[in-house]
Design a protein around this motif. Structure first.
Motif, PDB file in Angstrom:
ATOM      1  N   GLY A  79       0.837  -1.201   0.000  1.00  0.00           N
ATOM      2  CA  GLY A  79       0.000   0.000   0.000  1.00  0.00           C
ATOM      3  C   GLY A  79       0.867   1.244   0.000  1.00  0.00           C
ATOM      4  O   GLY A  79       1.740   1.432  -0.858  1.00  0.00           O
ATOM      5  N   ASP A  80       0.659   2.139   0.962  1.00  0.00           N
ATOM      6  CA  ASP A  80       1.404   3.383   1.040  1.00  0.00           C
ATOM      7  C   ASP A  80       2.603   3.299   1.976  1.00  0.00           C
ATOM      8  O   ASP A  80       3.292   4.300   2.188  1.00  0.00           O
ATOM      9  N   THR A  81       2.871   2.116   2.556  1.00  0.00           N
ATOM     10  CA  THR A  81       3.964   1.999   3.522  1.00  0.00           C
ATOM     11  C   THR A  81       5.297   2.355   2.890  1.00  0.00           C
ATOM     12  O   THR A  81       6.086   3.135   3.454  1.00  0.00           O
ATOM     13  N   GLY A  82       5.583   1.788   1.710  1.00  0.00           N
ATOM     14  CA  GLY A  82       6.831   2.089   1.025  1.00  0.00           C
ATOM     15  C   GLY A  82       6.916   3.548   0.621  1.00  0.00           C
ATOM     16  O   GLY A  82       7.977   4.190   0.757  1.00  0.00           O
ATOM     17  N   PHE A  83       5.810   4.078   0.143  1.00  0.00           N
ATOM     18  CA  PHE A  83       5.778   5.488  -0.270  1.00  0.00           C
ATOM     19  C   PHE A  83       6.098   6.396   0.914  1.00  0.00           C
ATOM     20  O   PHE A  83       6.874   7.359   0.794  1.00  0.00           O
ATOM     21  N   ARG A  84       5.499   6.097   2.078  1.00  0.00           N
ATOM     22  CA  ARG A  84       5.732   6.948   3.251  1.00  0.00           C
ATOM     23  C   ARG A  84       7.191   6.898   3.691  1.00  0.00           C
ATOM     24  O   ARG A  84       7.768   7.922   4.095  1.00  0.00           O
ATOM     25  N   ALA A  85       7.803   5.715   3.629  1.00  0.00           N
ATOM     26  CA  ALA A  85       9.213   5.598   4.011  1.00  0.00           C
ATOM     27  C   ALA A  85      10.092   6.433   3.077  1.00  0.00           C
ATOM     28  O   ALA A  85      10.998   7.150   3.539  1.00  0.00           O
ATOM     29  N   LEU A  86       9.831   6.362   1.774  1.00  0.00           N
ATOM     30  CA  LEU A  86      10.609   7.157   0.817  1.00  0.00           C
ATOM     31  C   LEU A  86      10.402   8.652   1.052  1.00  0.00           C
ATOM     32  O   LEU A  86      11.355   9.449   0.978  1.00  0.00           O
ATOM     33  N   ARG A  87       9.181   9.033   1.343  1.00  0.00           N
ATOM     34  CA  ARG A  87       8.892  10.459   1.600  1.00  0.00           C
ATOM     35  C   ARG A  87       9.653  10.947   2.833  1.00  0.00           C
ATOM     36  O   ARG A  87      10.235  12.037   2.831  1.00  0.00           O
ATOM     37  N   ASP A  88       9.683  10.111   3.886  1.00  0.00           N
ATOM     38  CA  ASP A  88      10.381  10.509   5.115  1.00  0.00           C
ATOM     39  C   ASP A  88      11.883  10.621   4.879  1.00  0.00           C
ATOM     40  O   ASP A  88      12.535  11.537   5.405  1.00  0.00           O
ATOM     41  N   LEU A  89      12.443   9.697   4.101  1.00  0.00           N
ATOM     42  CA  LEU A  89      13.876   9.770   3.802  1.00  0.00           C
ATOM     43  C   LEU A  89      14.189  10.983   2.942  1.00  0.00           C
ATOM     44  O   LEU A  89      15.183  11.693   3.168  1.00  0.00           O
ATOM     45  N   SER A  90      13.330  11.246   1.965  1.00  0.00           N
ATOM     46  CA  SER A  90      13.545  12.386   1.074  1.00  0.00           C
ATOM     47  C   SER A  90      13.474  13.707   1.830  1.00  0.00           C
ATOM     48  O   SER A  90      14.233  14.644   1.545  1.00  0.00           O
ATOM     49  N   SER A  91      12.582  13.775   2.814  1.00  0.00           N
ATOM     50  CA  SER A  91      12.439  15.015   3.579  1.00  0.00           C
ATOM     51  C   SER A  91      13.687  15.337   4.382  1.00  0.00           C
ATOM     52  O   SER A  91      13.899  16.486   4.790  1.00  0.00           O
TER      53      SER A  91
END
Length: 587
Positions: free
Chosen positions: A453-465
């Motif tokens: 679902g969005d779990t991978g997306f959220r991890a990438l967003r947090d790392l990118s931030s």
């Protein structure tokens, strides 16, 4: 029958104690035999069984008529043996109470002989109502052997039944075990909640139970896994037909959590055929291996086990054990695939790739062990080691002027990206080593970015931030849409090597590469091409506007010391020294 003297009855009380009155236990003296008289019974019998004391004393054979038919042969046989041997007897059985209930009793008795008169022996004993204890034992057995959610046999009971079936198989027919795993069940739990997931599991249990024979066993093995045991199977064709029968009811829609769902399952089948010499003790493991093959091939299908699967499973287990030791013994190494600026020819960074320096087998490539690590969960500690080593190497580079501007990238699998600690692990390594987060890139495939679902997306967003760059690897081979790509925190897209290698022979591949490069430029993304092997490919990519290239044209993956030298002296020195054997440990 010769009557017992009063002296003998008093002797019974002297030898075995007074006959109790007014207590929950029931004391008695009976004549042996089906029509034997009751000579004495304590008044508490009415509390236990509901029949008045007088009825017991007057009605011959009442005890035998109240004895549960399923217990009768065993109890009568035991009493006959007691009469012959003179030994004490303890047994448990059921008697029918006046209100129709079956009452479990614990009966302790002995046989007494009157040597003075020569009268026939008597049974002298006491019984207790143990129905409550029996109910508790039954409930404990149910909890130990049955799944509380579905009511199906659990793993322990399934294994017990399998052992019994294999022990008595007639070698005229086959025995089959089916291992069934629901496809994409985790999505139901994640989107509709665990309550809806439980509804689905109960419904699946009912549907599977409805399509098997009475003598077959359906069990819940754990989670969303079910097993089915079928004996007396005609052979492979019938076994496959049974698998189809198990699949069919799952395709019908069901409602759970307020939504209509359609299910499918991956089913593995393992057989002990009539002419097999094997004992079948590995049937469950074999069926499980076949199920995983069905999963690998897309799910919603059935796979039959073959010996190659068992060999692969044994090999995977050995790799898992040795890989665990490799982590403890620090046998893993990082190699580095250089990245080259296609416009200037300068090395601008590298991709960190893990290798295994095995003490007996030498250098092992990742395709031999990463899939096992991913399946077993070892990928998490292995990946944490890669992150730490990558950051330490990058920190070293940033202390030297000639390598301070280089970037390093590392790959994360779906299991790593969706692990709850992935973000904290990466950021802690960045902080501990003091590296510039902008110089570190996390590479994921398109499918990994969409994992869970969005779990991978959220991890990438947090790392990118936090300033860490994100690259989409093997771009063009997955299913992400332009809208998804626009939403993702992506800095880099990497063109898959299959398109690069096909550019010369297939104009379509060249057009695909051109489209990816154009899209990257439109979205202000860096575009990296993988698998460059010829100067012609490099020239085409340069003309298309691709930013960075990787491939054997420049260098294979290098060990740390050679990558350090390449980063220091630059690519021209590497190229000119190749003929003299420098940088020879390229893999």
């Amino acid at each position: 029958m010769r009557p017992y003297s009063e002296q003998v009855l008093r002797a019974l009380e002297t030898r075995y104690g007074p006959l109790p009155e007014g207590v929950p236990s029931v004391a008695y003296i009976f004549e042996p035999g089906i029509e034997g008289r009751c000579l004495y019974i304590s008044p508490s019998v009415e509390d236990v069984l509901g029949y008045p004391r007088g009825q017991w004393l007057e009605e011959r054979g009442l005890w035998d008529r109240l004895l549960h038919p399923d217990d009768a042969d065993r109890v009568v046989s035991n009493e006959a043996q007691c009469e012959r041997s003179g030994e004490k007897l303890m047994q448990e059985y059921r008697l029918r109470a006046a209100d129709g209930r079956d009452v479990w009793i614990r009966d302790e008795m002995t046989v007494v002989f009157d040597r003075q008169t020569g009268a026939d022996p008597l049974f002298y004993g006491v019984f207790l109502d143990v129905s409550d204890r029996k109910r508790m034992e039954t409930e404990l057995e149910r909890l130990a052997l049955y799944d509380p959610l579905t009511g199906l046999p659990n793993r322990a009971l399934f294994g017990d039944r399998l052992r019994h079936v294999l022990a008595r198989r007639d070698r005229q027919t086959a025995t089959a075990v089916y291992f069934l795993d629901l496809d994409r069940f985790k999505r139901i739990n994640d989107s509709l909640g665990h309550g809806a997931g439980d509804e689905v599991l109960r419904e699946v249990a009912e549907r599977l139970s409805a399509v098997v024979r009475p003598e077959d066993t359906v069990a819940r093995f754990g989670g969303d896994e079910f097993t089915v045991l079928c004996e007396s199977v005609g052979g492979v064709l019938e076994a496959v037909s049974i698998a189809d029968r198990l699949q069919r009811p799952l395709r019908s829609p069901l409602r759970a959590g307020g939504a209509e769902l359609r299910l499918s399952a991956s089913i593995g089948v393992a057989l002990v055929e009539p002419d097999s010499d094997g004992d079948g003790q590995h049937l469950v493991e074999d069926a499980d291996a076949a199920m995983y093959r069905a999963k690998e091939r897309g799910g919603a299908r059935t796979e039959l086990f073959d010996t190659a699967m068992r060999d692969n499973a044994v090999r995977a287990m050995r790799i898992e054990q040795e890989l665990q030791r490799a982590l403890e013994r620090e046998e893993l190494r990082l190699f580095y695939q250089p990245g080259v600026d296609l416009a200037t020819g300068q090395v601008v960074g590298a991709e960190a790739l893990v290798r295994w320096e095995h003490p007996q087998h030498g250098l092992i490539m990742p395709d031999r062990f990463l899939s096992v690590a991913e399946e077993t969960g070892l990928i998490v500690p292995l990946g944490a080691w890669v992150v730490g080593e990558t950051c330490r190497r990058l920190a070293e580079w940033q202390t030297r002027p000639e390598t301070a501007d280089l970037h390093l990238s590392l790959n994360l699998s779906a299991r790593e990206l969706t692990h709850p600690d992935v973000v904290s692990t990466v950021l802690q390594c960045v902080r501990d080593t003091g590296v510039d987060p902008h110089s570190l890139t996390i590479e994921v495939t398109e499918s990994t970015a969409m994992a869970d679902g969005d779990t991978g997306f959220r991890a990438l967003r947090d790392l990118s931030s936090e300033g860490i760059r994100v690259a989409i690897d093997d771009f063009g081979t997955g299913y992400s849409s332009l809208e998804q790509l626009r939403r993702m925190p992506v800095d880099i897209v990497k063109v898959d090597r299959s398109f690069v290698s096909g550019m010369a022979a297939d104009p379509t591949d060249r057009e695909i590469v051109a489209a990816v490069v154009g899209m990257g430029r439109a979205l202000k993304l860096c575009v990296v091409a993988e698998g460059i092997e010829t100067p012609e490919q490099a020239e085409v990519l340069r003309e298309l506007g691709c930013d960075i290239g990787q491939g054997f044209l420049y260098a294979k993956a290098l060990p740390a010391e050679e990558m350090d030298e390449l980063a220091r002296v630059g690519l021209p020195a590497l190229t000119s020294s190749a003929a003299s054997g420098k940088f020879s440990r390229r893999v």
